[in-house]
Design an enzyme around this catalytic site. Structure first.
Site, PDB file in Angstrom:
ATOM      1  N   CYS A 101       0.727  -1.267  -0.087  1.00 44.16           N
ATOM      2  CA  CYS A 101       0.154  -0.256   0.225  1.00 44.16           C
ATOM      3  C   CYS A 101       0.804   1.290  -0.119  1.00 44.16           C
ATOM      4  O   CYS A 101       1.757   1.129   0.530  1.00 44.16           O
ATOM      5  CB  CYS A 101      -0.817   0.103   0.987  1.00 44.16           C
ATOM      6  SG  CYS A 101      -2.058  -1.484   1.412  1.00 44.16           S
ATOM      7  N   ARG A 108       3.788  -0.356  -4.767  1.00 47.94           N
ATOM      8  CA  ARG A 108       3.297  -0.780  -3.504  1.00 47.94           C
ATOM      9  C   ARG A 108       2.303  -1.371  -3.397  1.00 47.94           C
ATOM     10  O   ARG A 108       1.859  -2.320  -2.265  1.00 47.94           O
ATOM     11  CB  ARG A 108       3.654   0.378  -2.309  1.00 47.94           C
ATOM     12  CG  ARG A 108       5.028   1.028  -2.270  1.00 47.94           C
ATOM     13  CD  ARG A 108       4.837   2.159  -1.344  1.00 47.94           C
ATOM     14  NE  ARG A 108       4.750   1.581  -0.193  1.00 47.94           N
ATOM     15  CZ  ARG A 108       5.758   1.500   0.789  1.00 47.94           C
ATOM     16  NH1 ARG A 108       6.777   1.672   0.418  1.00 47.94           N
ATOM     17  NH2 ARG A 108       5.256   0.849   1.710  1.00 47.94           N
ATOM     18  N   TRP A 167      -3.163  -2.629  -1.469  1.00 50.88           N
ATOM     19  CA  TRP A 167      -2.666  -3.974  -1.546  1.00 50.88           C
ATOM     20  C   TRP A 167      -3.803  -4.663  -0.721  1.00 50.88           C
ATOM     21  O   TRP A 167      -3.638  -4.522   0.464  1.00 50.88           O
ATOM     22  CB  TRP A 167      -1.356  -4.279  -1.572  1.00 50.88           C
ATOM     23  CG  TRP A 167      -1.000  -5.627  -1.884  1.00 50.88           C
ATOM     24  CD1 TRP A 167      -0.919  -6.524  -2.996  1.00 50.88           C
ATOM     25  CD2 TRP A 167      -1.263  -6.858  -0.933  1.00 50.88           C
ATOM     26  NE1 TRP A 167      -0.531  -7.499  -3.018  1.00 50.88           N
ATOM     27  CE2 TRP A 167      -0.729  -8.020  -1.528  1.00 50.88           C
ATOM     28  CE3 TRP A 167      -1.200  -7.125   0.619  1.00 50.88           C
ATOM     29  CZ2 TRP A 167      -0.608  -9.142  -0.969  1.00 50.88           C
ATOM     30  CZ3 TRP A 167      -1.038  -7.890   1.173  1.00 50.88           C
ATOM     31  CH2 TRP A 167      -0.977  -9.344   0.384  1.00 50.88           C
ATOM     32  N   ASN A 176      -2.040   1.988   5.877  1.00 49.74           N
ATOM     33  CA  ASN A 176      -1.214   0.890   5.457  1.00 49.74           C
ATOM     34  C   ASN A 176      -0.817  -0.215   6.795  1.00 49.74           C
ATOM     35  O   ASN A 176      -0.348   0.542   7.635  1.00 49.74           O
ATOM     36  CB  ASN A 176       0.195   1.406   4.761  1.00 49.74           C
ATOM     37  CG  ASN A 176       0.999   0.378   4.423  1.00 49.74           C
ATOM     38  OD1 ASN A 176       0.588  -0.929   4.082  1.00 49.74           O
ATOM     39  ND2 ASN A 176       2.079   0.365   4.077  1.00 49.74           N
ATOM     40  N   GLY A 177      -1.156  -1.403   6.695  1.00 51.08           N
ATOM     41  CA  GLY A 177      -0.792  -2.149   7.574  1.00 51.08           C
ATOM     42  C   GLY A 177      -2.185  -3.176   7.819  1.00 51.08           C
ATOM     43  O   GLY A 177      -3.084  -3.198   7.126  1.00 51.08           O
ATOM     44  N   GLU A 225      16.130 -18.474  -7.804  1.00 49.12           N
ATOM     45  CA  GLU A 225      15.669 -16.991  -8.160  1.00 49.12           C
ATOM     46  C   GLU A 225      15.199 -17.234  -9.382  1.00 49.12           C
ATOM     47  O   GLU A 225      14.225 -16.227  -9.748  1.00 49.12           O
ATOM     48  CB  GLU A 225      16.811 -16.360  -8.070  1.00 49.12           C
ATOM     49  CG  GLU A 225      16.612 -14.912  -8.589  1.00 49.12           C
ATOM     50  CD  GLU A 225      15.671 -13.932  -7.824  1.00 49.12           C
ATOM     51  OE1 GLU A 225      15.355 -12.841  -8.148  1.00 49.12           O
ATOM     52  OE2 GLU A 225      15.220 -14.249  -6.569  1.00 49.12           O
ATOM     53  N   LYS A 256      11.544 -15.564 -10.681  1.00 51.44           N
ATOM     54  CA  LYS A 256      11.012 -14.425 -11.463  1.00 51.44           C
ATOM     55  C   LYS A 256      10.078 -14.994 -12.598  1.00 51.44           C
ATOM     56  O   LYS A 256       9.130 -14.140 -12.878  1.00 51.44           O
ATOM     57  CB  LYS A 256      12.375 -14.219 -12.214  1.00 51.44           C
ATOM     58  CG  LYS A 256      13.368 -13.210 -11.526  1.00 51.44           C
ATOM     59  CD  LYS A 256      12.719 -12.056 -11.224  1.00 51.44           C
ATOM     60  CE  LYS A 256      13.440 -11.182  -9.831  1.00 51.44           C
ATOM     61  NZ  LYS A 256      12.692 -12.084  -8.705  1.00 51.44           N
ATOM     62  N   GLU A 281       6.584 -15.029 -10.998  1.00 50.96           N
ATOM     63  CA  GLU A 281       6.209 -13.771 -10.641  1.00 50.96           C
ATOM     64  C   GLU A 281       5.516 -12.719 -11.614  1.00 50.96           C
ATOM     65  O   GLU A 281       4.440 -12.187 -11.151  1.00 50.96           O
ATOM     66  CB  GLU A 281       7.316 -12.783  -9.821  1.00 50.96           C
ATOM     67  CG  GLU A 281       7.788 -13.139  -8.498  1.00 50.96           C
ATOM     68  CD  GLU A 281       8.926 -12.222  -8.136  1.00 50.96           C
ATOM     69  OE1 GLU A 281       8.889 -11.670  -6.826  1.00 50.96           O
ATOM     70  OE2 GLU A 281       9.899 -11.945  -8.776  1.00 50.96           O
ATOM     71  N   HIS A 301      15.090 -37.228  -6.971  1.00 52.99           N
ATOM     72  CA  HIS A 301      14.441 -37.741  -5.541  1.00 52.99           C
ATOM     73  C   HIS A 301      12.961 -37.095  -5.774  1.00 52.99           C
ATOM     74  O   HIS A 301      12.470 -36.525  -4.810  1.00 52.99           O
ATOM     75  CB  HIS A 301      15.140 -37.116  -4.369  1.00 52.99           C
ATOM     76  CG  HIS A 301      16.521 -37.587  -4.409  1.00 52.99           C
ATOM     77  ND1 HIS A 301      16.615 -39.162  -3.776  1.00 52.99           N
ATOM     78  CD2 HIS A 301      17.732 -37.404  -4.671  1.00 52.99           C
ATOM     79  CE1 HIS A 301      17.964 -39.459  -3.846  1.00 52.99           C
ATOM     80  NE2 HIS A 301      18.635 -38.197  -4.363  1.00 52.99           N
ATOM     81  N   LYS A 307       5.513  -4.321  -4.024  1.00 53.12           N
ATOM     82  CA  LYS A 307       6.866  -4.284  -3.977  1.00 53.12           C
ATOM     83  C   LYS A 307       7.460  -4.408  -2.563  1.00 53.12           C
ATOM     84  O   LYS A 307       8.408  -5.017  -2.081  1.00 53.12           O
ATOM     85  CB  LYS A 307       7.379  -2.948  -4.477  1.00 53.12           C
ATOM     86  CG  LYS A 307       8.912  -2.983  -4.547  1.00 53.12           C
ATOM     87  CD  LYS A 307       9.748  -3.766  -5.504  1.00 53.12           C
ATOM     88  CE  LYS A 307      11.171  -3.540  -5.704  1.00 53.12           C
ATOM     89  NZ  LYS A 307      11.684  -4.266  -6.353  1.00 53.12           N
TER      90      LYS A 307
END
Length: 616
Positions: free
Chosen positions: A2, A27, A74, A100-101, A489, A493, A496, A512, A611
């Site tokens: 947010c 955000r 968000w 925000n929170g 990583e 990506k 995402e 395995h 973000k």
């Protein structure tokens, strides 16, 4: 998560607030809204969807005034709808508020309000806050706003960055912070407050960061903000300076921030090293941790904490530190660390890694370690953020603002900082051979140019390969040694930004379990450098080929032998093994980017992500 912006001054508030929301949209972008004091009433406009939707709606509303607040969301409590979007107006019309929170005890507060006959119309915890503050105000009409805020928020549990306006106090912006960043931009006859500097830097570079459990009152007629503690007295604010330019948060001709930031990696690595490598004798100097080196050297182990991409950087850091400094390293998900009652004490060193410096889980884990006597360090990008303010010492990565939600240049800058730290620690402990020490530093100094060359060379082949794998529904990423975290990583990506299911594994672990996933046509990206595990990885590639998987190999420049094993080969320059993640991650970033673009995905603002994760 947010974004908040608030303004009071002499300018028209609406265009300034909308511009700030665009700067903060990375955000959160589920919904957005703003409220402006017209001189007679609050004018509120809010919409589900992105800021562009709000901006269109605002064109048809009388949003005139010189004081206002705005928010890009968000979603946590309640889906992204017009009703759930911020700002929220209190039951009596006195308070309008953005937040925000997460209010953890919102159900209890809501129950108390319902007993007073106050009902909520949204599903959010934020509306509860607006009603709660207004109700507290109604109980103490003669109290100062400082007293009202202290009383109201003493009953609130959870995390919050709050900006609000009060109808009874025209021109006044009220801020409150706990565990969610807020900073105040200082102007002449005006104040701009926001979740981060991206929304402020167009107007001023002088800022004050609110500390934990602080509030602030802003009014154009005040010569300075009135800052007060929720539990303590007012403090003298310390003014800090934003040292980057507005161009750093513009796309600069690139179609997306992510692509721009991928190609900014040479400069980010160079800036991370700047002033930290001495030539004669060749050595690393880290002024940010010099005052605590005795405690670091005395530690019997190091614990690295991170989330997402930062956790992957920590895994590479484990290889670097253990091999060069010969100190045991544990890598932990910050989100799990503090909930399992970890064995941490005064002899421990705990290092939190976070691009934003605001990651809620990482910050909470560091606070736990600190409370138990550990030395806590931070590796962060944002100067003045919560982690460097909370830790005993640390290292800034100096990557510059990163706007794309999928982290790229912060990852390579984190790897650079961890490499410098491992070299510095290894030299101080006399555990690294001098010739290896000098070789690694010399190669690290060459890295910005090697990264630049690699990115340029990969442009055409990766665009071609991306077209072939755009319609894949699953992908597997394999690596070994310090390139196993790079495989993780790369998979992250792709997930995402392209929404293709992908998993990263150590190549030897494939048989395995994950080998059962491989079928005809499945893309398998394998980091197969000509290093100490080269032959082993070739064997893993053969196992994939035998089951119809399509191999994309990341290989060492000049290795023609690998071509007989892989359908596609992407080359990176040969460097010492411990430095190779700085190069092997580059094709994985570009591959994810181009596949996402071809699939029509929103690269910079992928669905459901934000973000800076400032809530648990």
């Amino acid at each position: 998560m947010c974004g908040i912006i608030a303004y009071t001054g002499f300018r028209s508030a609406t265009p300034l607030l909308l511009e700030g929301l665009r700067r903060l949209e990375y955000r959160g972008y589920d919904s957005a809204g703003l409220a402006v004091w017209s001189g007679e009433s609050f004018e509120i406009c809010k919409q589900a969807g992105k800021v562009s939707v709000l901006a269109q709606a605002a064109q048809h509303r009388p949003l005139r005034g010189t004081v206002g607040i705005a928010h890009t969301r968000w979603a946590t409590h309640g889906p992204p709808t017009d009703t759930n979007a911020h700002p929220h107006l209190s039951y009596d019309g006195n308070i309008v508020l953005v937040h925000n929170g997460i209010v953890e005890n919102y159900a209890a507060l809501r129950g108390r309000l319902e007993k007073e006959g106050i009902e909520c119309i949204s599903e959010t915890d934020t509306e509860v806050l607006a009603h709660w503050v207004a109700w507290i105000r109604s109980q103490v009409p003669q109290a100062s706003w400082e007293e009202v805020i202290r009383t109201a928020f003493s009953a609130v549990e959870g995390t919050f960055g709050v900006a609000m306006l009060a109808q009874e106090a025209p021109g006044l912006v009220i801020l409150v912070r706990r565990f969610s960043p807020l900073l105040i931009g200082l102007g002449k006859g005006e104040y701009i407050a926001a979740s981060d500097a991206a929304a402020i830097v167009s107007y001023t570079r002088e800022v004050i960061h609110l500390e934990e459990d602080e509030g602030a009152l802003l009014h154009p007629e005040m010569p300075k903000p009135e800052i007060f503690g929720l539990k303590a007295s007012t403090r003298a604010p310390r003014v800090e300076y934003i040292d980057w330019d507005i161009s750093a948060i513009e796309r600069g001709g690139y179609p997306h921030f992510m692509l721009k930031e991928i190609f900014e990696q040479p400069q980010a690595i160079r800036d991370c090293m700047r002033g930290r490598i001495r030539q004669e004798p060749l050595e690393v100097r880290l002024g940010g941790i010099s005052g605590v080196m005795d405690r670091i050297l005395a530690a019997s182990r190091l614990t690295l904490l991170g989330c997402g991409t930062s956790w992957h950087a920590a895994l590479v850091g484990e290889y670097l530190i253990e091999q060069l400094a010969r100190v045991p390293v544990e890598v932990e998900y910050a989100s799990e660390f503090r909930y399992r009652d970890p064995v941490i004490g005064q002899g421990d060193v705990v290092i939190g890694i976070s691009q934003s410096g605001e990651t809620a889980d990482t910050l909470a884990a560091l606070r736990l370690a600190k409370s138990r006597g550990a030395l806590i360090l931070g590796i962060t990008n944002v100067v003045g953020s919560s982690i460097p303010r909370e830790t005993h010492a640390g290292i800034y990565i100096h990557a510059g603002p990163e706007i794309g939600v999928a982290s790229t240049k912060a990852f390579t800058a984190q790897l650079t900082a961890l490499t410098l730290f491992a070299l510095h620690l290894g030299a101080a402990r006399y555990t690294i051979d001098r010739s290896l020490h000098d070789l690694l530093i010399e190669k690290l100094l060459q890295m910005p140019e090697l990264v630049r060359q690699t990115l340029e060379q990969l442009r055409e082949p990766i665009q071609r390969i991306s077209e072939r794998f755009t319609h894949a529904s699953n992908a597997l990423y394999l690596g070994r040694g310090c390139n196993f975290p790079v495989a993780l990583e790369g998979a992250l990506k792709l997930k995402e930004i392209s929404y293709i299911h992908a998993e990263g594994y150590p190549a030897a672990e494939m048989k395995h379990g994950p080998i059962a996933l491989i079928d005809e046509g499945m893309p398998v990206v394998v980091i197969a450098l000509r290093d100490s595990l080269y032959e082993k990885v070739l064997g893993n590639i053969q196992e994939v080929r035998a089951r119809g998987g399509r191999i994309i190999a990341i290989a060492t420049e000049g290795d023609e032998h690998i071509r007989s094993f892989a359908e596609e080969v992407l080359y990176v320059p040969e460097v010492p093994e411990l430095l190779s993640p700085l190069l092997t991650v580059l094709p994985l970033q570009l591959l994810a980017y181009h596949i996402a673009v071809l699939r029509g995905c929103d690269v910079d603002q992928p669905r459901n992500l934000a973000k800076s994760v400032t809530v648990e």
